[in-house]
Scaffold this motif. Sequence first.
Motif, short mmCIF file in Angstrom:
data_model
loop_
_atom_site.label_atom_id
_atom_site.label_comp_id
_atom_site.label_asym_id
_atom_site.label_seq_id
_atom_site.Cartn_x
_atom_site.Cartn_y
_atom_site.Cartn_z
N ALA A 10 30.30 50.79 43.81
CA ALA A 10 31.21 49.99 44.64
C ALA A 10 32.54 50.71 44.83
O ALA A 10 33.12 50.72 45.93
N PHE A 11 33.02 51.33 43.77
CA PHE A 11 34.29 52.06 43.81
C PHE A 11 34.20 53.25 44.78
O PHE A 11 35.03 53.39 45.69
N VAL A 12 33.18 54.07 44.61
CA VAL A 12 33.02 55.25 45.47
C VAL A 12 32.76 54.82 46.91
O VAL A 12 33.29 55.41 47.86
N GLY A 13 31.97 53.78 47.09
CA GLY A 13 31.70 53.29 48.43
C GLY A 13 32.95 52.79 49.12
O GLY A 13 33.14 52.99 50.33
N ALA A 14 33.82 52.11 48.37
CA ALA A 14 35.07 51.61 48.94
C ALA A 14 35.97 52.76 49.38
O ALA A 14 36.55 52.73 50.48
N VAL A 15 36.08 53.78 48.53
CA VAL A 15 36.90 54.94 48.88
C VAL A 15 36.32 55.65 50.11
O VAL A 15 37.05 55.97 51.06
N THR A 16 35.02 55.86 50.10
CA THR A 16 34.36 56.57 51.21
C THR A 16 34.50 55.80 52.51
O THR A 16 34.80 56.37 53.57
N GLY A 17 34.27 54.49 52.45
CA GLY A 17 34.38 53.67 53.66
C GLY A 17 35.79 53.63 54.21
O GLY A 17 36.00 53.72 55.43
N ALA A 18 36.77 53.51 53.32
CA ALA A 18 38.16 53.48 53.76
C ALA A 18 38.55 54.80 54.41
O ALA A 18 39.21 54.83 55.46
N LEU A 19 38.14 55.92 53.80
CA LEU A 19 38.47 57.23 54.37
C LEU A 19 37.80 57.43 55.73
O LEU A 19 38.40 58.00 56.65
N ALA A 20 36.56 56.96 55.86
CA ALA A 20 35.87 57.11 57.14
C ALA A 20 36.62 56.40 58.25
O ALA A 20 36.67 56.89 59.39
N ALA A 21 37.23 55.25 57.95
CA ALA A 21 38.00 54.53 58.96
C ALA A 21 39.37 55.17 59.18
O ALA A 21 39.83 55.29 60.32
N LEU A 22 39.99 55.61 58.10
CA LEU A 22 41.36 56.12 58.20
C LEU A 22 41.45 57.52 58.79
O LEU A 22 42.48 57.90 59.35
N LEU A 23 40.40 58.31 58.65
CA LEU A 23 40.45 59.69 59.12
C LEU A 23 39.84 59.89 60.50
O LEU A 23 39.59 61.02 60.92
N GLU A 24 39.61 58.81 61.21
CA GLU A 24 39.20 58.94 62.61
C GLU A 24 40.32 59.61 63.40
O GLU A 24 41.51 59.42 63.10
N PRO A 25 39.98 60.38 64.43
CA PRO A 25 41.00 61.11 65.19
C PRO A 25 42.10 60.22 65.75
O PRO A 25 43.23 60.66 65.92
N SER A 26 41.76 58.97 66.05
CA SER A 26 42.75 58.07 66.66
C SER A 26 43.73 57.49 65.64
O SER A 26 44.73 56.86 66.02
N MET A 27 43.47 57.69 64.35
CA MET A 27 44.31 57.10 63.32
C MET A 27 45.43 58.06 62.92
O MET A 27 45.30 59.29 63.08
N PRO A 28 46.56 57.53 62.40
CA PRO A 28 47.64 58.41 61.92
C PRO A 28 47.12 59.30 60.79
O PRO A 28 46.33 58.86 59.96
N GLN A 29 47.56 60.55 60.76
CA GLN A 29 47.04 61.51 59.79
C GLN A 29 48.03 61.82 58.67
O GLN A 29 47.91 62.85 58.00
N ASP A 30 49.00 60.96 58.44
CA ASP A 30 49.96 61.17 57.36
C ASP A 30 49.24 60.98 56.03
O ASP A 30 48.77 59.87 55.73
N PRO A 31 49.13 62.03 55.20
CA PRO A 31 48.39 61.89 53.94
C PRO A 31 48.92 60.78 53.04
O PRO A 31 48.14 60.12 52.35
N ALA A 32 50.23 60.57 53.03
CA ALA A 32 50.81 59.51 52.19
C ALA A 32 50.32 58.14 52.64
O ALA A 32 50.02 57.27 51.82
N VAL A 33 50.24 57.94 53.95
CA VAL A 33 49.75 56.67 54.49
C VAL A 33 48.28 56.50 54.17
O VAL A 33 47.84 55.42 53.75
N VAL A 34 47.51 57.57 54.34
CA VAL A 34 46.08 57.50 54.04
C VAL A 34 45.86 57.15 52.57
O VAL A 34 45.05 56.29 52.22
#
Length: 208
Positions: free
Chosen positions: A156-180
């Motif tokens: 569940a932990f790894v899935g949550a991290v992976t899912g969140a990153l998949a949404a946050l690292l889309e090209p249309s999303m802000p790419q500020d590492p601190a925000v991510v």
Amino acid sequence: MSLREMKRQRTRQALVEAAIELFERDGYEQTTIADIAAAAEIGTRTFFGYFATKEDLLFPESDARVAASLAEIAARGPGDGPVEVLLRALHRVGDDSDDLTGRLAALRLRLIQQVPAVRGKALQMQVAAQAEIARHLAAAFPDELDHVTSAALVGAFVGAVTGALAALLEPSMPQDPAVVQREVQRATEVALRPWLAHDVRRQGSRTP
């Protein structure tokens, strides 16, 4: 760190940076190990002293992330619960490196989606990492987790991290590492809320 170790670390980082540039410019399939070695100014044979495959260049910090998780498990306090330990490990990884939130992370996600060999490597490494972390977590919290529930929690932990990153690292999303990093932490806490509630109840039951 010795001078030799520092030199190895610089060369390793040069290979990763060269790979990122070439993968983005020329494409993953079109880039060869010889191309990457030349860009990093080393010989092709020397490359294999740092990475076994081209895919490995996309996951340079995977072992460090697992090591950070195991270190947090080992350093747990008497009042810590399993979820607290995992979330602290995530925060530590984010502080120590931008491997999950920076330019390489976005490139890696795109190539996982597009290149079967990279997708296979990612799955292989994820399964191995989850098993290793779950084994240590179950051993650290034997009164609360068996091997099945520990595997479920880590999944569940790894899935949550992976899912969140998949949404946050889309090209249309802000790419500020601190925000991510902040948003991954928040999303993971939301996903693990039932487990956190269990930790709170456990702590309450131990209060005299």
